[in-house]
Design a protein around this motif. Structure first.
Motif, short mmCIF file in Angstrom:
data_model
loop_
_atom_site.label_atom_id
_atom_site.label_comp_id
_atom_site.label_asym_id
_atom_site.label_seq_id
_atom_site.Cartn_x
_atom_site.Cartn_y
_atom_site.Cartn_z
N ILE A 172 -105.63 42.18 13.66
CA ILE A 172 -104.43 42.75 13.04
C ILE A 172 -104.65 44.24 12.87
O ILE A 172 -105.53 44.67 12.12
N ASP A 173 -103.87 45.04 13.56
CA ASP A 173 -103.94 46.50 13.44
C ASP A 173 -102.92 46.92 12.38
O ASP A 173 -101.72 46.90 12.60
N GLU A 174 -103.44 47.32 11.21
CA GLU A 174 -102.59 47.72 10.10
C GLU A 174 -102.56 49.25 9.93
O GLU A 174 -102.55 49.78 8.81
N ALA A 175 -102.50 49.95 11.04
CA ALA A 175 -102.56 51.41 10.99
C ALA A 175 -101.47 52.02 10.13
O ALA A 175 -101.65 53.10 9.55
N PHE A 176 -100.30 51.35 10.04
CA PHE A 176 -99.18 51.91 9.29
C PHE A 176 -98.85 51.08 8.05
O PHE A 176 -97.71 51.07 7.58
N ALA A 177 -99.84 50.42 7.48
CA ALA A 177 -99.60 49.53 6.34
C ALA A 177 -99.80 50.20 4.98
O ALA A 177 -99.53 49.57 3.96
N ASP A 178 -100.26 51.44 4.95
CA ASP A 178 -100.58 52.05 3.66
C ASP A 178 -99.38 52.14 2.73
O ASP A 178 -99.52 52.03 1.51
N PHE A 179 -98.19 52.35 3.27
CA PHE A 179 -97.00 52.48 2.44
C PHE A 179 -96.30 51.14 2.21
O PHE A 179 -95.29 51.10 1.50
N VAL A 198 -100.03 44.25 15.94
CA VAL A 198 -99.93 45.49 15.17
C VAL A 198 -98.87 45.25 14.10
O VAL A 198 -97.73 44.90 14.40
N ASN A 199 -99.25 45.42 12.84
CA ASN A 199 -98.39 45.01 11.72
C ASN A 199 -98.54 45.97 10.54
O ASN A 199 -99.60 45.98 9.91
N PRO A 200 -97.53 46.79 10.26
CA PRO A 200 -96.24 46.98 10.92
C PRO A 200 -96.42 47.49 12.35
O PRO A 200 -97.37 48.22 12.63
N ASN A 201 -95.47 47.11 13.19
CA ASN A 201 -95.64 47.40 14.60
C ASN A 201 -95.25 48.84 14.95
O ASN A 201 -94.38 49.44 14.33
#
Length: 337
Positions: A173-180, A142-145
């Motif tokens: 790769i879980d990029e659930a919080f990568a939008d920002f 998860v990235n960011p974790n």
């Protein structure tokens, strides 16, 4: 089910946003609750007016194509990769084990518990490690974790992809919080044998819409699409998702505003422990008084996230308005025994 001290059943997975549990733990707490237990943007994307036809007819192929085109642009999907829309990333997490070879799975953790749960349900032997030095052929990152905000560099992700490819494995790769933090995304240079998950609801504050994406090579994406079946994403979600993902100005503006909120939250939490990480949408506090602080906040009608395996940590989402900020400030001003 958890009790007020955070004790949960061994097979229970503790999620944020469970206000029914909060009310059961603290029945005398004032309403409405300030729910800081999730990593969801508290100020959502403004919903457009929705034509009645979106509710009365099946989702159309043109609507899905418009969403996919907007998602390809927003996530910078390269020409050699495909993208699949789903009713949230959770269903994609459940389906990913169908795409991997037999053998053990390594999860870089501690992280979002549903990943390990899904692979174990599918019959895989799962190990969690803080460093991938002895990783299996299939790796989940998860990235960011979540919950500590750890970010692996693109070089580190590329190295993991090469490790998995050399063993005929799979890198998720879980990029659930990568939008920002778009610079952290591996999508533009997607390596072979890698599947990336992207979540819509967290950044856009519309988790109830249930919309997520998988990005990868055409063959595994075709298998995912077949597993999801027809009309898997509701018409209103297709419509809202296409509009929101095309609104780059809104994303940039809300990113700046939520970063300011995260800094404000860090300052508010600093006297109560050590802020050890997080993302733009949540912060992670480490304190030996975590249990007492959780209970005190609960009695004030403020719900934060605790962790089964880290009793000295609390995760705080962002308050969504000045009244919520004031209530949090007031609750934190009361001394913890």
């Amino acid at each position: 089910m958890q009790d007020a001290d955070g004790v949960v059943a061994e097979d229970d997975i503790w999620h944020g946003g469970d206000l029914a549990t909060a009310r059961a733990l603290f029945p005398e707490a004032p309403e409405p609750w300030v729910d800081l237990s999730t990593g969801i943007n508290p100020i959502p994307y403004p919903l457009p007016a929705l034509p009645l036809s979106l509710w009365t007819r099946l989702p159309g192929a043109d609507d899905e194509a418009a969403l996919i085109a907007a998602a390809r642009e927003a996530y910078r999907v390269p020409a050699h990769a495909d993208i699949v829309a789903a009713p949230g990333t959770q269903i994609l997490i459940e389906l990913l084990p169908r795409l991997a070879p037999a053998g053990p799975v390594t999860i870089l953790g501690p992280t979002y518990a549903e990943h390990g749960h899904a692979w174990r349900k599918a019959g895989y032997a799962v190990s969690e490690t803080a460093t991938p030095a002895e990783a299996a052929a299939t790796i989940v990152v998860v990235n960011p974790n979540n919950p500590d905000g750890r970010v692996l560099s693109l070089a580190e992700i590329t190295s993991l992809a090469a490790h998995c490819a050399a063993r005929a494995g799979l890198l998720v790769i879980d990029e659930a919080f990568a939008d920002f933090t778009p610079e952290a995304s591996i999508v533009p240079g997607l390596p072979d044998g890698t599947i990336v998950l992207r979540s819509f609801g967290k950044t856009y504050g519309l988790a109830g819409l249930r919309l997520g994406f998988a990005i990868g090579a055409p063959e595994p994406m075709a298998r995912l699409k077949a597993a999801l079946g027809p009309w898997s994403v509701a018409g209103p979600a297709l419509h809202v998702g296409a509009q929101a993902l095309s609104d780059a100005d809104w994303l940039a503006g809300t990113g700046r505003e939520r970063a300011q909120d995260a800094a404000r939250l860090d300052a508010l939490l600093a006297p109560h422990g050590r802020v050890i990480g997080g993302t733009t949408l949540f912060r992670l506090l480490e304190t030996p008084k975590a249990a007492a602080l959780f209970a005190r906040l609960g009695r004030h009608g403020i719900y934060v996230r605790r962790f089964q395996n880290a009793p000295d940590r609390l995760r705080f989402g962002l308050p969504g308005d000045e009244l919520s900020w004031s209530r949090l400030h007031a609750a934190l001003s009361v001394a913890v025994p």
